[in-house]
Design a protein around this motif. Structure first.
Motif, PDB file in Angstrom:
ATOM      1  N   MET A   1       0.849  -1.168   0.000  1.00 44.14           N
ATOM      2  CA  MET A   1       0.000   0.000   0.000  1.00 44.14           C
ATOM      3  C   MET A   1       0.901   1.239   0.000  1.00 44.14           C
ATOM      4  N   THR A   2       0.541   2.187  -0.826  1.00 43.14           N
ATOM      5  CA  THR A   2       1.370   3.384  -0.956  1.00 43.14           C
ATOM      6  C   THR A   2       1.042   4.402   0.126  1.00 43.14           C
ATOM      7  N   ARG A   3       1.947   5.323   0.287  1.00 42.68           N
ATOM      8  CA  ARG A   3       1.744   6.417   1.244  1.00 42.68           C
ATOM      9  C   ARG A   3       0.505   7.209   0.880  1.00 42.68           C
ATOM     10  N   GLU A   4       0.279   7.435  -0.411  1.00 47.61           N
ATOM     11  CA  GLU A   4      -0.886   8.181  -0.867  1.00 47.61           C
ATOM     12  C   GLU A   4      -2.182   7.436  -0.534  1.00 47.61           C
ATOM     13  N   ASP A   5      -2.156   6.104  -0.681  1.00 51.30           N
ATOM     14  CA  ASP A   5      -3.333   5.303  -0.318  1.00 51.30           C
ATOM     15  C   ASP A   5      -3.652   5.468   1.163  1.00 51.30           C
ATOM     16  N   LEU A   6      -2.632   5.433   2.002  1.00 53.01           N
ATOM     17  CA  LEU A   6      -2.848   5.594   3.442  1.00 53.01           C
ATOM     18  C   LEU A   6      -3.402   6.970   3.790  1.00 53.01           C
ATOM     19  N   ILE A   7      -2.918   7.965   3.102  1.00 53.62           N
ATOM     20  CA  ILE A   7      -3.426   9.326   3.326  1.00 53.62           C
ATOM     21  C   ILE A   7      -4.903   9.393   2.969  1.00 53.62           C
ATOM     22  N   ARG A   8      -5.275   8.798   1.829  1.00 56.81           N
ATOM     23  CA  ARG A   8      -6.683   8.812   1.409  1.00 56.81           C
ATOM     24  C   ARG A   8      -7.551   7.979   2.351  1.00 56.81           C
ATOM     25  N   LEU A   9      -7.026   6.859   2.840  1.00 56.15           N
ATOM     26  CA  LEU A   9      -7.781   6.031   3.790  1.00 56.15           C
ATOM     27  C   LEU A   9      -7.990   6.779   5.109  1.00 56.15           C
ATOM     28  N   ARG A  10      -6.966   7.486   5.563  1.00 58.27           N
ATOM     29  CA  ARG A  10      -7.119   8.281   6.794  1.00 58.27           C
ATOM     30  C   ARG A  10      -8.144   9.389   6.606  1.00 58.27           C
ATOM     31  N   ARG A  11      -8.187   9.940   5.401  1.00 60.82           N
ATOM     32  CA  ARG A  11      -9.187  10.975   5.109  1.00 60.82           C
ATOM     33  C   ARG A  11     -10.602  10.398   5.261  1.00 60.82           C
ATOM     34  N   ALA A  12     -10.815   9.204   4.757  1.00 60.96           N
ATOM     35  CA  ALA A  12     -12.127   8.549   4.890  1.00 60.96           C
ATOM     36  C   ALA A  12     -12.409   8.204   6.352  1.00 60.96           C
ATOM     37  N   ARG A  13     -11.395   7.722   7.071  1.00 62.22           N
ATOM     38  CA  ARG A  13     -11.577   7.398   8.490  1.00 62.22           C
ATOM     39  C   ARG A  13     -11.893   8.664   9.287  1.00 62.22           C
ATOM     40  N   ASP A  14     -11.211   9.760   8.967  1.00 63.07           N
ATOM     41  CA  ASP A  14     -11.498  11.033   9.633  1.00 63.07           C
ATOM     42  C   ASP A  14     -12.930  11.488   9.363  1.00 63.07           C
ATOM     43  N   ARG A  15     -13.393  11.237   8.152  1.00 60.83           N
ATOM     44  CA  ARG A  15     -14.777  11.582   7.833  1.00 60.83           C
ATOM     45  C   ARG A  15     -15.744  10.770   8.699  1.00 60.83           C
ATOM     46  N   MET A  16     -15.449   9.486   8.902  1.00 60.24           N
ATOM     47  CA  MET A  16     -16.303   8.659   9.772  1.00 60.24           C
ATOM     48  C   MET A  16     -16.268   9.174  11.204  1.00 60.24           C
ATOM     49  N   ASP A  17     -15.097   9.582  11.669  1.00 60.37           N
ATOM     50  CA  ASP A  17     -14.986  10.128  13.022  1.00 60.37           C
ATOM     51  C   ASP A  17     -15.791  11.410  13.177  1.00 60.37           C
ATOM     52  N   ARG A  18     -15.772  12.227  12.168  1.00 60.92           N
ATOM     53  CA  ARG A  18     -16.426  13.531  12.207  1.00 60.92           C
ATOM     54  C   ARG A  18     -17.913  13.450  11.907  1.00 60.92           C
ATOM     55  N   ASP A  19     -18.290  12.674  10.898  1.00 63.20           N
ATOM     56  CA  ASP A  19     -19.671  12.641  10.400  1.00 63.20           C
ATOM     57  C   ASP A  19     -20.380  11.338  10.734  1.00 63.20           C
ATOM     58  N   TYR A  20     -20.025  10.704  11.862  1.00 62.73           N
ATOM     59  CA  TYR A  20     -20.576   9.390  12.218  1.00 62.73           C
ATOM     60  C   TYR A  20     -22.105   9.362  12.243  1.00 62.73           C
ATOM     61  N   ALA A  21     -22.750  10.486  12.547  1.00 64.56           N
ATOM     62  CA  ALA A  21     -24.212  10.514  12.650  1.00 64.56           C
ATOM     63  C   ALA A  21     -24.889  10.674  11.289  1.00 64.56           C
ATOM     64  N   GLN A  22     -24.109  10.940  10.258  1.00 65.41           N
ATOM     65  CA  GLN A  22     -24.654  11.106   8.912  1.00 65.41           C
ATOM     66  C   GLN A  22     -24.817   9.749   8.242  1.00 65.41           C
ATOM     67  N   PRO A  23     -25.710   9.664   7.257  1.00 70.36           N
ATOM     68  CA  PRO A  23     -25.810   8.397   6.511  1.00 70.36           C
ATOM     69  C   PRO A  23     -24.555   8.198   5.654  1.00 70.36           C
ATOM     70  N   LEU A  24     -23.702   7.298   6.076  1.00 71.69           N
ATOM     71  CA  LEU A  24     -22.463   7.005   5.346  1.00 71.69           C
ATOM     72  C   LEU A  24     -22.498   5.556   4.896  1.00 71.69           C
ATOM     73  N   ASP A  25     -22.079   5.323   3.674  1.00 68.51           N
ATOM     74  CA  ASP A  25     -21.973   3.959   3.180  1.00 68.51           C
ATOM     75  C   ASP A  25     -20.621   3.800   2.493  1.00 68.51           C
ATOM     76  N   VAL A  26     -20.294   2.578   2.166  1.00 66.66           N
ATOM     77  CA  VAL A  26     -18.978   2.301   1.577  1.00 66.66           C
ATOM     78  C   VAL A  26     -18.758   3.078   0.279  1.00 66.66           C
ATOM     79  N   PRO A  27     -19.730   3.140  -0.647  1.00 64.37           N
ATOM     80  CA  PRO A  27     -19.470   3.919  -1.865  1.00 64.37           C
ATOM     81  C   PRO A  27     -19.151   5.395  -1.583  1.00 64.37           C
ATOM     82  N   ALA A  28     -19.854   6.006  -0.623  1.00 67.93           N
ATOM     83  CA  ALA A  28     -19.585   7.413  -0.298  1.00 67.93           C
ATOM     84  C   ALA A  28     -18.199   7.568   0.316  1.00 67.93           C
ATOM     85  N   LEU A  29     -17.844   6.657   1.200  1.00 65.73           N
ATOM     86  CA  LEU A  29     -16.524   6.717   1.828  1.00 65.73           C
ATOM     87  C   LEU A  29     -15.421   6.422   0.814  1.00 65.73           C
TER      88      LEU A  29
END
Length: 138
Positions: A1-29
């Motif tokens: 896994m590349t450094r860029e992939d990890l950065i993008r994955l952390r961005r999605a994880r941060d979104r889950m941490d921040r927007d956990y109450a919103q309707p989130l699904d795998v395609p959106a993430l």
């Protein structure tokens, strides 16, 4: 896994941490991570040790525990506040991760010890644990 992939994955994880109450699904993430849904799910699990759905559910239950400890909201209100649309699903998932129902957790009288503890420290002790292990808070 590349450094860029990890950065993008952390961005999605941060979104889950921040927007956990919103309707989130795998395609959106996956769009947040600029990946296809399948690649995102596999990469997320490889990087963080759990699926995106499991991670999101853990965040929601973690927040629900904090709201239930406050005691000023009903279980139904907490359910809706953390992003669940079904009280049954919320109760089942809560019981699975915490080891007791939301009502039983809320009724416990051992939450007082967390009153003076900073939230960042309390999170360590109250984070839901997977694989059937219930947290005791002590």
């Amino acid at each position: 896994m590349t450094r860029e992939d990890l950065i993008r994955l952390r961005r999605a994880r941060d979104r889950m941490d921040r927007d956990y109450a919103q309707p989130l699904d795998v395609p959106a993430l996956a769009r947040t991570a600029l990946m296809s849904p399948g690649h995102f799910s596999r990469s997320f699990r490889a990087a963080f040790g759990e699926t995106p759905y499991s991670y999101l559910m853990t965040r929601r239950i973690e927040r629900a525990k904090a709201l239930l400890r406050r005691g000023d909201l009903s279980v139904t209100d907490v359910c809706m506040a953390v992003g669940f649309t079904s009280l049954g699903s919320f109760s089942s998932r809560f019981t699975e991760l915490v080891g007791q129902s939301p009502s039983a957790y809320r009724a416990r009288d051992d939450h007082a010890w967390l009153a003076g503890v900073p939230a960042c420290v309390a999170k360590i002790f109250t984070r839901p644990v997977r694989n059937g292990e219930a947290t005791t808070g002590a």
